[in-house]
Design a protein around this motif. Structure first.
Motif, PDB file in Angstrom:
ATOM      1  N   LYS A 188      -6.546 -17.119 -23.356  1.00 51.86           N
ATOM      2  CA  LYS A 188      -5.697 -17.337 -24.377  1.00 51.86           C
ATOM      3  C   LYS A 188      -5.328 -18.881 -24.217  1.00 51.86           C
ATOM      4  CE  LYS A 188      -3.194 -13.118 -25.187  1.00 51.86           C
ATOM      5  NZ  LYS A 188      -3.511 -12.194 -24.069  1.00 51.86           N
ATOM      6  N   ARG A 215     -11.616 -11.278 -30.935  1.00 47.13           N
ATOM      7  CA  ARG A 215     -10.812 -12.788 -31.047  1.00 47.13           C
ATOM      8  C   ARG A 215     -11.807 -13.935 -31.048  1.00 47.13           C
ATOM      9  NH1 ARG A 215      -6.643 -13.168 -26.914  1.00 47.13           N
ATOM     10  NH2 ARG A 215      -5.579 -11.475 -28.054  1.00 47.13           N
ATOM     11  N   THR A 216     -11.538 -14.902 -31.740  1.00 47.08           N
ATOM     12  CA  THR A 216     -12.149 -16.118 -31.532  1.00 47.08           C
ATOM     13  C   THR A 216     -11.406 -17.302 -31.068  1.00 47.08           C
ATOM     14  OG1 THR A 216     -11.732 -16.760 -33.782  1.00 47.08           O
ATOM     15  CG2 THR A 216     -13.803 -15.582 -33.550  1.00 47.08           C
ATOM     16  N   LEU A 217     -12.186 -18.278 -30.277  1.00 48.11           N
ATOM     17  CA  LEU A 217     -11.337 -19.251 -29.434  1.00 48.11           C
ATOM     18  C   LEU A 217     -12.008 -20.396 -30.046  1.00 48.11           C
ATOM     19  CD1 LEU A 217      -9.120 -19.540 -26.999  1.00 48.11           C
ATOM     20  CD2 LEU A 217     -11.118 -19.633 -25.661  1.00 48.11           C
TER      21      LEU A 217
END
Length: 327
Positions: free
Chosen positions: A19, A292-294
């Protein structure tokens, strides 16, 4: 590294999606083509990077985020670099058509050789540590022996260029992805080879008209994934006849002509890929859904690699020459 020590004796835990940004490392003055964690678990705090700025660098990417050494043995862009299995040497190849095996401590070349083509893919044999396979802007893929500095075998593919090389478990067979896509046919896009005899096992593996800039093997199951220029990753059996899984496609990221790498997490639950828009995408391997995408980089993110020991540490690199470490 003290951070790695507690994990060395225990089994790898479940991979979490990282994260937060820990280190931002920007000593390269050109795009970073490839990054790889040191395969020796005790030294896995060290990260290797190969760049268009003609250099290979090693970093302490776990404790300090500092560049430890820079190797400048190439006269053109370094397209591929790999750790040896002992973690004491780095094999690199680039657009100057040369191969170098460099001693990490001294920076001296243990082995150097000129090839007839610009190199774009290098892989060590999984069980024979002195042998590697090399491909690039040539119809041929070559296996070399470091001890003799000689070519062992030549694999003739009738293509323009090799984009990536993937050894299957035990190293008896390997795959090469190529640029052989024409309007009327897509055979030879992925070619399977018998390592010992140099015989072609199959060139009818992938039939869509997209090149595959990178290939990656699942750590536990007998499957591999091909990144495609159709902006999706395709799943295949890693056993003959290497059939595609038509039920699973990992899509949502963008490739757009970049050599975007993809990789499984060490526990095999996640599939991670860069994207030409700078994002990193995390897919659930089993459901093929995006978890998820970062928003990792401003320019194309061409590689994202999970740490082999620390369960949620991820390194990413981009076309602006930046490397970032996430947790």
């Amino acid at each position: 590294s003290e951070l790695i020590k507690p994990y060395l004796g225990s089994k790898y835990k479940v991979t979490e999606v990282p994260k937060s940004l820990i280190f931002y490392m920007s000593k390269h003055s050109g795009p970073v083509n490839e990054i790889q964690w040191c395969p020796v678990r005790e030294q896995s705090h060290i990260l290797l990077s190969a760049s268009m700025d003609k250099t290979v660098k090693v970093w302490d990417a776990v404790d300090t985020g500092c560049c430890l050494k820079t190797y400048s043995c190439h006269s053109c862009a370094v397209r591929a670099a790999r750790w040896s299995s002992c973690g004491r040497r780095i094999l690199s190849g680039g657009f100057d058509s040369t191969l170098h095996l460099t001693d990490v401590e001294t920076g001296k070349q243990i082995f150097s050789s000129k090839t007839e083509f610009r190199i774009s893919a290098l892989k060590f044999h999984p069980t024979e540590s002195n042998i590697f396979v090399c491909g690039g802007f040539s119809p041929e893929v070559k296996a070399w022996d470091i001890r003799t500095s000689k070519v062992l075998r030549v694999y003739k593919a009738a293509v323009q260029q090799t984009l990536d090389i993937l050894f299957l478990p035990e190293g008896r067979e390997f795959l090469s992805s190529t640029d052989a896509v024409s309007r009327d046919s897509a055979d030879r896009t992925i070619v399977a080879w018998d390592f010992q005899s140099a015989a072609k096992i199959s060139n009818q593996i992938f039939h869509e008209r997209y090149t595959c800039p990178s290939l990656t093997l699942h750590p536990k199951e007998s499957v591999f994934v091909a990144q495609t220029n159709g902006n999706y990753m395709a799943l295949f059996s890693a056993q003959r006849p290497y059939r595609i899984n038509k039920k699973k496609r990992y899509e949502g990221h963008k490739v757009e002509g970049f050599a975007v790498g993809c990789e499984f997490s060490p526990d095999g639950t996640l599939l991670v890929t860069g994207s030409s828009d700078g994002k990193v995408f995390f897919y659930n391997y089993h459901t093929s859904r995006i978890i998820r995408t970062l928003s990792a980089h401003k320019e194309a993110c061409v590689s994202a690699v999970f740490h082999p020991v620390l369960p949620s540490l991820l390194a990413t690199c981009d076309w602006a020459g930046e490397i970032k470490i996430w947790q």
